[in-house]
Write an enzyme that holds these catalytic residues in place. Structure first.
Site, PDB file in Angstrom:
ATOM      1  CB  SER A  59      -5.082  57.682 -49.918  1.00  0.00           C
ATOM      2  OG  SER A  59      -4.185  58.603 -50.763  1.00  0.00           O
ATOM      3  CB  CYS A  88      -9.612  53.142 -55.203  1.00  0.00           C
ATOM      4  SG  CYS A  88      -9.067  54.284 -56.501  1.00  0.00           S
ATOM      5  NE  ARG A 115      -1.961  59.491 -53.256  1.00  0.00           N
ATOM      6  CZ  ARG A 115      -2.059  60.811 -52.934  1.00  0.00           C
ATOM      7  NH1 ARG A 115      -1.339  61.220 -52.337  1.00  0.00           N
ATOM      8  NH2 ARG A 115      -3.173  61.402 -53.151  1.00  0.00           N
ATOM      9  CB  ILE A 143     -12.005  56.947 -60.413  1.00  0.00           C
ATOM     10  CG1 ILE A 143     -13.423  56.160 -60.821  1.00  0.00           C
ATOM     11  CG2 ILE A 143     -12.207  58.235 -60.037  1.00  0.00           C
ATOM     12  CD1 ILE A 143     -14.597  56.372 -60.057  1.00  0.00           C
ATOM     13  NE  ARG A 144      -6.839  62.536 -59.883  1.00  0.00           N
ATOM     14  CZ  ARG A 144      -6.119  63.056 -58.813  1.00  0.00           C
ATOM     15  NH1 ARG A 144      -6.906  62.882 -57.624  1.00  0.00           N
ATOM     16  NH2 ARG A 144      -4.804  63.249 -58.663  1.00  0.00           N
ATOM     17  CG  HIS A 179     -13.771  52.984 -57.418  1.00  0.00           C
ATOM     18  ND1 HIS A 179     -13.970  53.628 -56.205  1.00  0.00           N
ATOM     19  CD2 HIS A 179     -12.764  53.476 -58.108  1.00  0.00           C
ATOM     20  CE1 HIS A 179     -13.253  54.633 -55.944  1.00  0.00           C
ATOM     21  NE2 HIS A 179     -12.287  54.478 -57.003  1.00  0.00           N
ATOM     22  CD  GLU A 181     -16.841  51.200 -54.991  1.00  0.00           C
ATOM     23  OE1 GLU A 181     -15.992  50.280 -54.998  1.00  0.00           O
ATOM     24  OE2 GLU A 181     -16.129  52.574 -55.030  1.00  0.00           O
TER      25      GLU A 181
END
Ligand code: GLN
Length: 208
Positions: A59, A88, A115, A143-144, A179, A181
């Site tokens: 980001s 995310c 975050r 993911i993180r 995520h 996708e």
């Protein structure tokens, strides 16, 4: 008479991150995807682009690019006009308040977001959980990932991880800290495509 199925045009912010996977998922979910890298491609004049996805990635990197290329203000305006789905890092961009560390954001989603909230060892995980979507448990790839620490009264949670919302909806905005996708299940993208179609139909009805 059978009408040909309407396929909305949905942009994917394509600065960095996994935008290509989102474009493929949108096509599978019945939309026509296009990649957006400039304010012009957002088509704020209202032509063609019916909705937008802000993908995962980093980001801070995305934010720098948005500010440098005049996209920050354009995106802010777009969020008030058309449906937007952030995943995310996209959730971090959409949020009202970002912590750990504090970071500028679009302020569209009434949520406080932390975050990288799930620590180092477990910063990536694949979980399955019940959601409000029909069709059984949903795979969620983190993911993180950020954590949605607080939501406002108009934000509806659709799924959770350890009590924190992972998929939320606020009017024509949707946000997922995971995520979708990267999974084969297209329910989340199909939901967004339906939101985009509904918003477009409602707008057309108002214009008549
Ligand atoms: N950790 C990233 C950030 O803070 C988000 C991770 C992701 O999008 N997969 O921006």
């Amino acid at each position: 008479m059978i009408e040909a199925e309407f396929r909305p045009h949905i942009g994917v912010l394509a600065i960095q991150g996994d935008y290509a996977a989102h474009a493929a998922a949108l096509a599978e979910a019945g939309a026509i995807p296009s990649l957006v890298k400039t304010p012009e491609e957002l088509r704020l004049d209202g032509q063609s682009l019916d909705g937008l996805i802000l993908p995962g990635g980093e980001s801070t990197t995305m934010l720098k690019f948005l500010e440098r290329h005049g996209l920050f203000e354009a995106l802010k305006e777009f969020c008030g006009m058309k449906p937007v789905f952030g995943t995310c890092a996209g959730v971090i961009l959409l949020a009202r308040e970002v912590r750990n560390p504090v970071q500028r954001s679009l302020g569209a989603l009434d949520a406080v977001v932390d975050r990288n909230a799930y620590g180092r060892q477990v910063d990536s995980a694949i979980l399955h959980a019940e959601t409000t979507l029909p069709g059984g448990p949903l795979e969620m790839v983190f993911i993180r990932a950020p954590r949605i620490a607080r939501i406002g009264p108009d934000v509806e949670p659709l799924a959770f991880r350890e009590g924190a919302p992972t998929l939320v909806r606020q009017g024509s905005l949707m946000a997922a800290t995971f995520h979708p996708e990267l999974s084969l299940d297209r329910r989340v993208h199909r939901l967004f495509v339906e939101m985009v179609k509904t918003a477009k139909t409602a707008k057309a009805a108002r214009a008549r």
